[in-house]
Scaffold this motif. Structure first.
Motif, PDB file in Angstrom:
ATOM      1  N   PRO A 161       1.990  14.041   7.406  1.00 54.82           N
ATOM      2  CA  PRO A 161       0.647  13.524   7.111  1.00 54.82           C
ATOM      3  C   PRO A 161       0.631  12.011   6.941  1.00 54.82           C
ATOM      4  CG  PRO A 161       1.107  15.490   5.810  1.00 54.82           C
ATOM      5  CD  PRO A 161       2.394  15.134   6.493  1.00 54.82           C
ATOM      6  N   ALA A 162      -0.350  11.373   7.592  1.00 55.68           N
ATOM      7  CA  ALA A 162      -0.458   9.922   7.535  1.00 55.68           C
ATOM      8  C   ALA A 162      -1.876   9.501   7.899  1.00 55.68           C
ATOM      9  CB  ALA A 162       0.552   9.269   8.478  1.00 55.68           C
ATOM     10  N   GLU A 163      -2.269   8.332   7.416  1.00 55.49           N
ATOM     11  CA  GLU A 163      -3.546   7.734   7.816  1.00 55.49           C
ATOM     12  C   GLU A 163      -3.343   7.058   9.173  1.00 55.49           C
ATOM     13  OE1 GLU A 163      -6.659   4.215   6.360  1.00 55.49           O
ATOM     14  OE2 GLU A 163      -4.724   4.531   5.335  1.00 55.49           O
ATOM     15  N   VAL A 164      -4.216   7.361  10.129  1.00 52.12           N
ATOM     16  CA  VAL A 164      -4.108   6.773  11.465  1.00 52.12           C
ATOM     17  C   VAL A 164      -5.126   5.650  11.598  1.00 52.12           C
ATOM     18  CG1 VAL A 164      -4.276   7.198  13.949  1.00 52.12           C
ATOM     19  CG2 VAL A 164      -3.299   8.956  12.443  1.00 52.12           C
ATOM     20  N   ILE A 165      -4.646   4.472  11.990  1.00 54.36           N
ATOM     21  CA  ILE A 165      -5.499   3.286  12.145  1.00 54.36           C
ATOM     22  C   ILE A 165      -5.349   2.797  13.583  1.00 54.36           C
ATOM     23  CG2 ILE A 165      -5.929   0.933  11.348  1.00 54.36           C
ATOM     24  CD1 ILE A 165      -4.539   1.800   8.701  1.00 54.36           C
ATOM     25  N   ASP A 166      -6.454   2.753  14.311  1.00 56.17           N
ATOM     26  CA  ASP A 166      -6.373   2.367  15.716  1.00 56.17           C
ATOM     27  C   ASP A 166      -7.370   1.277  16.106  1.00 56.17           C
ATOM     28  OD1 ASP A 166      -8.682   3.796  15.543  1.00 56.17           O
ATOM     29  OD2 ASP A 166      -8.169   5.296  17.068  1.00 56.17           O
TER      30      ASP A 166
ATOM     31  N   MET B 212       4.155   2.675   8.969  1.00 57.53           N
ATOM     32  CA  MET B 212       4.334   1.970   7.698  1.00 57.53           C
ATOM     33  C   MET B 212       4.468   3.000   6.584  1.00 57.53           C
ATOM     34  SD  MET B 212       4.104  -1.304   8.550  1.00 57.53           S
ATOM     35  CE  MET B 212       3.640  -2.268   7.117  1.00 57.53           C
ATOM     36  N   VAL B 213       5.486   2.851   5.751  1.00 55.98           N
ATOM     37  CA  VAL B 213       5.696   3.745   4.607  1.00 55.98           C
ATOM     38  C   VAL B 213       5.710   2.892   3.349  1.00 55.98           C
ATOM     39  CG1 VAL B 213       7.247   5.411   3.521  1.00 55.98           C
ATOM     40  CG2 VAL B 213       7.025   5.366   6.016  1.00 55.98           C
ATOM     41  N   ASP B 214       4.720   3.114   2.496  1.00 51.59           N
ATOM     42  CA  ASP B 214       4.566   2.327   1.268  1.00 51.59           C
ATOM     43  C   ASP B 214       4.546   0.828   1.551  1.00 51.59           C
ATOM     44  OD1 ASP B 214       4.519   4.689  -0.152  1.00 51.59           O
ATOM     45  OD2 ASP B 214       6.664   4.649  -0.612  1.00 51.59           O
ATOM     46  N   GLY B 215       3.834   0.451   2.619  1.00 59.31           N
ATOM     47  CA  GLY B 215       3.666  -0.951   2.955  1.00 59.31           C
ATOM     48  C   GLY B 215       4.842  -1.590   3.656  1.00 59.31           C
ATOM     49  N   ARG B 216       5.833  -0.814   4.051  1.00 57.70           N
ATOM     50  CA  ARG B 216       7.050  -1.336   4.695  1.00 57.70           C
ATOM     51  C   ARG B 216       7.186  -0.731   6.081  1.00 57.70           C
ATOM     52  NH1 ARG B 216      12.886   0.383   3.588  1.00 57.70           N
ATOM     53  NH2 ARG B 216      14.187  -1.469   3.896  1.00 57.70           N
ATOM     54  N   LEU B 217       7.486  -1.544   7.075  1.00 61.83           N
ATOM     55  CA  LEU B 217       7.641  -1.055   8.442  1.00 61.83           C
ATOM     56  C   LEU B 217       8.862  -0.154   8.527  1.00 61.83           C
ATOM     57  CD1 LEU B 217       6.596  -1.161  11.366  1.00 61.83           C
ATOM     58  CD2 LEU B 217       8.096  -3.130  11.736  1.00 61.83           C
ATOM     59  N   ASP B 218       8.643   1.114   8.893  1.00 65.03           N
ATOM     60  CA  ASP B 218       9.733   2.087   8.942  1.00 65.03           C
ATOM     61  C   ASP B 218      10.149   2.414  10.372  1.00 65.03           C
ATOM     62  OD1 ASP B 218      11.346   4.074   7.233  1.00 65.03           O
ATOM     63  OD2 ASP B 218      10.477   5.370   8.767  1.00 65.03           O
ATOM     64  N   ASP B 219       9.213   2.322  11.317  1.00 68.07           N
ATOM     65  CA  ASP B 219       9.542   2.603  12.709  1.00 68.07           C
ATOM     66  C   ASP B 219       8.564   1.858  13.595  1.00 68.07           C
ATOM     67  OD1 ASP B 219      10.855   3.601  14.898  1.00 68.07           O
ATOM     68  OD2 ASP B 219      10.527   5.710  14.415  1.00 68.07           O
TER      69      ASP B 219
ATOM     70  N   MET C 297       0.837  -1.199   0.000  1.00 65.10           N
ATOM     71  CA  MET C 297       0.000   0.000   0.000  1.00 65.10           C
ATOM     72  C   MET C 297       0.876   1.255   0.000  1.00 65.10           C
ATOM     73  SD  MET C 297      -2.907   1.233   2.734  1.00 65.10           S
ATOM     74  CE  MET C 297      -4.023  -0.080   2.253  1.00 65.10           C
ATOM     75  N   LYS C 298       0.566   2.193  -0.869  1.00 66.88           N
ATOM     76  CA  LYS C 298       1.342   3.413  -0.954  1.00 66.88           C
ATOM     77  C   LYS C 298       0.938   4.397   0.150  1.00 66.88           C
ATOM     78  CE  LYS C 298       3.777   2.471  -4.627  1.00 66.88           C
ATOM     79  NZ  LYS C 298       5.260   2.384  -4.583  1.00 66.88           N
ATOM     80  N   GLY C 299       1.875   5.284   0.496  1.00 64.15           N
ATOM     81  CA  GLY C 299       1.594   6.302   1.494  1.00 64.15           C
ATOM     82  C   GLY C 299       2.046   5.912   2.887  1.00 64.15           C
ATOM     83  N   ARG C 300       1.732   6.792   3.835  1.00 61.95           N
ATOM     84  CA  ARG C 300       2.129   6.603   5.229  1.00 61.95           C
ATOM     85  C   ARG C 300       0.922   6.202   6.065  1.00 61.95           C
ATOM     86  NH1 ARG C 300       6.574   9.408   7.362  1.00 61.95           N
ATOM     87  NH2 ARG C 300       5.267  10.068   9.100  1.00 61.95           N
TER      88      ARG C 300
ATOM     89  N   ASP D 121      -2.130  -7.076  13.171  1.00 58.40           N
ATOM     90  CA  ASP D 121      -2.273  -8.325  12.427  1.00 58.40           C
ATOM     91  C   ASP D 121      -2.823  -8.074  11.028  1.00 58.40           C
ATOM     92  OD1 ASP D 121      -2.363 -11.001  11.786  1.00 58.40           O
ATOM     93  OD2 ASP D 121      -4.215 -11.400  12.874  1.00 58.40           O
ATOM     94  N   SER D 122      -3.859  -7.258  10.927  1.00 60.24           N
ATOM     95  CA  SER D 122      -4.515  -7.051   9.633  1.00 60.24           C
ATOM     96  C   SER D 122      -3.699  -6.216   8.664  1.00 60.24           C
ATOM     97  CB  SER D 122      -5.886  -6.393   9.850  1.00 60.24           C
ATOM     98  OG  SER D 122      -5.743  -5.129  10.485  1.00 60.24           O
ATOM     99  N   HIS D 123      -2.711  -5.468   9.159  1.00 57.84           N
ATOM    100  CA  HIS D 123      -1.919  -4.608   8.276  1.00 57.84           C
ATOM    101  C   HIS D 123      -0.468  -5.073   8.125  1.00 57.84           C
ATOM    102  CE1 HIS D 123      -5.393  -2.018   8.896  1.00 57.84           C
ATOM    103  NE2 HIS D 123      -5.008  -1.329   7.841  1.00 57.84           N
ATOM    104  N   GLY D 124      -0.189  -6.301   8.513  1.00 57.53           N
ATOM    105  CA  GLY D 124       1.129  -6.882   8.264  1.00 57.53           C
ATOM    106  C   GLY D 124       2.222  -6.483   9.224  1.00 57.53           C
TER     107      GLY D 124
END
Length: 340
Positions: free
Chosen positions: A200-205, A20-27, A1-4, A211-214
């Motif tokens: 700017p980023a999408e916040v998911i809580d 997550m940045v472009d689907g990769r764990l960044d921090d 997934m693209k974006g933050r 689990d659902s986002h890898g």
């Protein structure tokens, strides 16, 4: 997934946040137990350490160590802030230079003056922010730093943030007399994510978001020391009691430039791996073979990679055996100690 994406969840009963940045764990941030970085204590001076310019202190539940203190006598109270995690059996590292840090503002009681992040370059915006700072700090002898996140923030939110931090700083700095006590708890993982991941980023809580986002799969991969790089090169990141060893391998590439390519890829990936694994202290890189004339390219790449990393890291340089050494502040607990 693209974006933050900023994903807030829990891990092993602790608050946790993943970027997550472009689907990769960044921090990755995981809540601490005990004295965590940022916590402010009223401590009591215990005994000085000759030759080190420091002093052991008493804090609730243990001892702390502060460097470069003068004019402090045993038994005297002082305010200190935790700067990192203590190794097992060692005193908690603290500093007497306290910062009150929030999303937009950092109040500095011991360093007067108003300052703006250098990343804010627009002159009109800088003038506007300085006007907000002057109004919010009117009459205060404490200092203020406005962070780069102010560039996209609402002026009213900035003013409220400054006022809240200034009020907290005033209350804490006036509360010196007394026995050792925790005055301000360090921020939890969710609060740190709000404070430091300000782009700017999408916040998911939602519960179970890791689990659902890898995120859980990415964390599981961090249990292995092996990290694949481009062109089938790789590094092994292994923490020992004395240091963190980073071994760089070229893989099946046998070209003349294989060593340089692997070392550059390792330099770009190293800050992320240290962040995610929570590693600090002395770091030694055993690089792939490359001519000495190519060392400058590697050094420039490594310096650029760490420039964007928030944790203080000193690039110490080359050893006689051709290893490259770094010194990194221990701001986080090693991932191996906090994983369930």
């Amino acid at each position: 997934m693209k974006g933050r994406q900023i994903i807030l969840d829990h891990l092993g009963g602790r608050e946790a946040a993943a970027l997550m940045v472009d689907g990769r764990l960044d921090d990755l941030l995981i809540g601490d137990e005990g004295a965590c970085p940022g916590a402010i204590y009223r401590a009591k001076a215990d005994r000085p350490v000759k030759g080190m310019g420091g002093m052991f202190l008493s804090i609730p539940g243990g001892t702390a160590f502060v460097r470069q203190v003068r004019g402090i006598s045993p038994g005297q109270p002082l305010l200190v802030q935790v700067t990192g995690h203590a190794e097992p059996g060692k005193a908690t590292p603290v500093t007497a230079k306290i910062l009150f840090k929030s999303r937009y503002a950092i109040v500095t009681p011991d360093a007067p003056g108003l300052n703006l992040s250098r990343r804010i370059r627009d002159d009109d915006l800088r003038d506007t922010l300085l006007a907000i700072a002057n109004e919010a700090m009117d009459g205060s002898d404490m200092g203020l730093i406005l962070r780069s996140s102010c560039a996209q923030a609402d002026p009213d939110e900035i003013a409220e943030d400054i006022a809240a931090m200034a009020e907290l700083a005033g209350a804490v700095t006036s509360d010196l007399p007394g026995e050792p006590e925790l005055l301000v708890a360090g921020d939890g993982a969710h609060a740190l994510a709000w404070r430091d991941w300000s782009d700017p980023a999408e916040v998911i809580d939602a519960p179970g978001s890791f689990d659902s986002h890898g995120v859980l799969d990415a964390i599981e991969a961090l249990r292995s020391a092996h990290v694949p790089l481009a062109a089938k090169a790789s590094i092994y990141v292994e923490a020992t009691r004395a240091l963190v060893a980073v071994d760089v391998n070229t893989g099946p590439d046998t070209s003349l430039a294989a060593g340089l390519k692997a070392n550059i890829a390792a330099a770009r990936e190293l800050p992320r791996q240290l962040r995610l694994r929570g590693l600090g202290g002395q770091i030694t890189m055993d690089l792939a073979p490359m001519p000495k004339k190519e060392r400058r390219v590697f050094e420039d790449t490594l310096r650029a990679a760490f420039r964007a990393d928030a944790i203080e890291t000193t690039l110490a340089g080359w050893t006689p055996l051709g290893h490259y050494e770094l010194q990194r502040q221990r701001q986080r607990q090693p991932l191996t100690e906090v994983l369930p």
